[in-house]
Design an enzyme around this catalytic site. Structure first.
Site, mmCIF file in Angstrom:
data_model
loop_
_atom_site.group_PDB
_atom_site.id
_atom_site.type_symbol
_atom_site.label_atom_id
_atom_site.label_comp_id
_atom_site.label_asym_id
_atom_site.label_seq_id
_atom_site.Cartn_x
_atom_site.Cartn_y
_atom_site.Cartn_z
ATOM 1 N N ASP A 97 0.883 -1.214 0.059
ATOM 2 C CA ASP A 97 0.055 -0.218 -0.120
ATOM 3 C C ASP A 97 0.734 1.059 -0.081
ATOM 4 O O ASP A 97 1.788 1.309 0.663
ATOM 5 C CB ASP A 97 -1.015 -0.055 1.107
ATOM 6 C CG ASP A 97 -1.533 1.336 1.279
ATOM 7 O OD1 ASP A 97 -2.658 1.424 0.474
ATOM 8 O OD2 ASP A 97 -1.278 2.143 2.077
ATOM 9 N N TYR A 122 2.777 10.009 0.702
ATOM 10 C CA TYR A 122 3.852 9.518 1.495
ATOM 11 C C TYR A 122 5.278 9.881 0.854
ATOM 12 O O TYR A 122 5.642 9.487 -0.192
ATOM 13 C CB TYR A 122 3.911 7.997 1.472
ATOM 14 C CG TYR A 122 2.744 7.336 2.010
ATOM 15 C CD1 TYR A 122 1.928 8.256 2.976
ATOM 16 C CD2 TYR A 122 2.395 5.863 1.908
ATOM 17 C CE1 TYR A 122 0.777 7.558 3.531
ATOM 18 C CE2 TYR A 122 1.189 5.449 2.594
ATOM 19 C CZ TYR A 122 0.392 6.309 3.266
ATOM 20 O OH TYR A 122 -0.621 5.580 3.930
ATOM 21 N N LYS A 126 -3.742 5.910 -3.163
ATOM 22 C CA LYS A 126 -4.822 6.604 -2.803
ATOM 23 C C LYS A 126 -5.009 8.018 -3.739
ATOM 24 O O LYS A 126 -4.106 8.424 -4.485
ATOM 25 C CB LYS A 126 -4.491 7.097 -1.384
ATOM 26 C CG LYS A 126 -4.153 5.902 -0.381
ATOM 27 C CD LYS A 126 -3.998 6.247 0.956
ATOM 28 C CE LYS A 126 -3.858 4.826 1.791
ATOM 29 N NZ LYS A 126 -2.383 4.459 1.629
ATOM 30 N N GLY A 158 1.827 2.358 18.691
ATOM 31 C CA GLY A 158 3.086 1.548 19.397
ATOM 32 C C GLY A 158 2.736 0.995 20.746
ATOM 33 O O GLY A 158 3.718 0.048 21.363
ATOM 34 N N LEU A 163 0.804 -1.249 21.835
ATOM 35 C CA LEU A 163 0.500 -2.665 21.805
ATOM 36 C C LEU A 163 1.831 -3.417 21.339
ATOM 37 O O LEU A 163 1.789 -4.585 21.413
ATOM 38 C CB LEU A 163 -0.766 -2.814 20.864
ATOM 39 C CG LEU A 163 -1.803 -2.741 21.624
ATOM 40 C CD1 LEU A 163 -3.294 -3.044 20.575
ATOM 41 C CD2 LEU A 163 -2.235 -3.281 22.863
#
Length: 342
Positions: free
Chosen positions: A56, A61, A86, A250, A252
């Site tokens: 993706d 980006y 996108k 972050g 988890l």
């Protein structure tokens, strides 16, 4: 349930199959810190070597850099991967005969792109904006067709009081019509939204026939509101889901007492307490919390794949280990009995 990163799963009605683990490319654009061309190439190759065949990207980006990097790598491969990118932002600059609107206020949580290309983003969700974005992405990626297009960051989380303006461009201004035409012509296999709020996908389903959507941070071990409020609707409408942000910024993936960030901000006390209880149960079953966080979304039938965003080949390999970690059914039963999952 034992997962493999390379396992292929049907992506709704698109006719595509994606790997259960996909790779997001935002870090390659220099998100939070610069990334060299050599490091970016090594990261993408590590993803490919790990069996990942779903990638993706987005014009945003690195202001186009990530699409260039991704296309350069994938065009050399003998096997076709699934690519999503996108629409909603154009990469441009002022020139003779064109004056750009004022730049929106900088989001204090946005650290910018540290070695992105020298362009400026302009939001455009209209018919012409979507078509131009598709054309631009074709050229940057180097592919005449792109599998999936996500409408990027439509909604109030990004646009606040400008939401209605951009929503009107997408609906009455022909943005959805452009995507429908591209799908009908075979230029794309499907489209949907790529957002951080499930409510706007629900609204969009009233306006267009969405095939697949990318939802970040809103279906995780720490946020499951969408499971009752939204995922059944996605299934009813035949819309597949790709889930990103499984670590909720972050917290988890960090060791107990480590980074305490949740949704890009300092974690509130109730989230820290919930995370600590998750750690307790993970320790009891010898399961890394990060492994549970990665595997949890795929337990729901509406979810086809999860996306990870990493900064090094080592992180990719570690994520694959977590993703393929064997987790006993009793672990999930315990989480459910304590009300940590439904």
């Amino acid at each position: 349930m034992h997962l493999k990163a390379s396992e292929k799963r049907a992506l709704g009605r698109t006719g595509l199959t994606v790997t259960a683990l996909g790779l997001g490319t935002a870090p390659l654009g220099g998100l939070y810190a610069p990334v060299s061309r050599a490091d970016a190439d090594a990261l993408l190759e590590a993803g490919w070597d790990s069996g990942i065949r779903y990638f993706d990207s987005a014009p945003m980006y690195g202001y186009g850099r990530c699409e260039h990097l991704l296309g350069d790598m994938l065009r050399e491969k003998p096997e076709r991967a699934v690519i999503s990118t996108k629409v909603g932002r154009l990469m441009t600059n002022e020139r003779a005969g064109r004056t750009l609107p004022p730049a929106p206020p900088k989001n204090p949580l946005d650290s910018g792109w540290h070695n992105g290309l020298n362009f400026r983003e302009v939001f455009d969700y209209s018919y012409d904006g979507v078509m131009r974005s598709f054309d631009d992405s074709q050229q940057r990626l180097g592919f005449p067709e792109i599998d999936l297009l996500y409408v990027h960051d439509i909604g109030r989380v990004t646009h606040a009081d400008r939401h209605e303006f951009h929503w009107n461009a997408l609906t009455r201004g022909g943005g959805f019509r452009a995507l429908t035409e591209l799908r009908a012509a075979g230029n794309i296999k499907g489209f949907g939204l790529g957002v951080n709020e499930w409510q706007i996908i629900r609204d969009a389903l009233e306006e267009a026939d969405l095939d697949c959507s990318l939802l970040a941070g809103r279906y995780s071990l720490l946020d499951q509101v969408s499971e009752k409020e939204f995922l059944p609707l996605a299934q009813k409408r035949g819309m597949a889901l790709v889930i990103a942000g499984v670590f909720n910024s972050g917290i988890l993936a960090a060791p107990r007492g480590g980074e305490q960030k949740f949704d890009y901000a300092d974690a509130p006390a109730e989230i820290i307490a919930r995370t600590n209880r998750l750690h307790d149960i993970c320790d009891e079953y010898h399961v890394p919390l990060a492994a549970a966080a990665m595997q949890f979304p795929l337990r729901h039938e509406a979810v086809s794949s999860i996306l990870i965003g990493v900064r090094s080949p080592e992180q990719i390999r570690q994520n694959v280990v977590w993703f393929e970690q064997s987790i006993p059914d009793e672990f999930w039963t315990t989480l459910r009995s304590e009300g940590l999952i439904s």
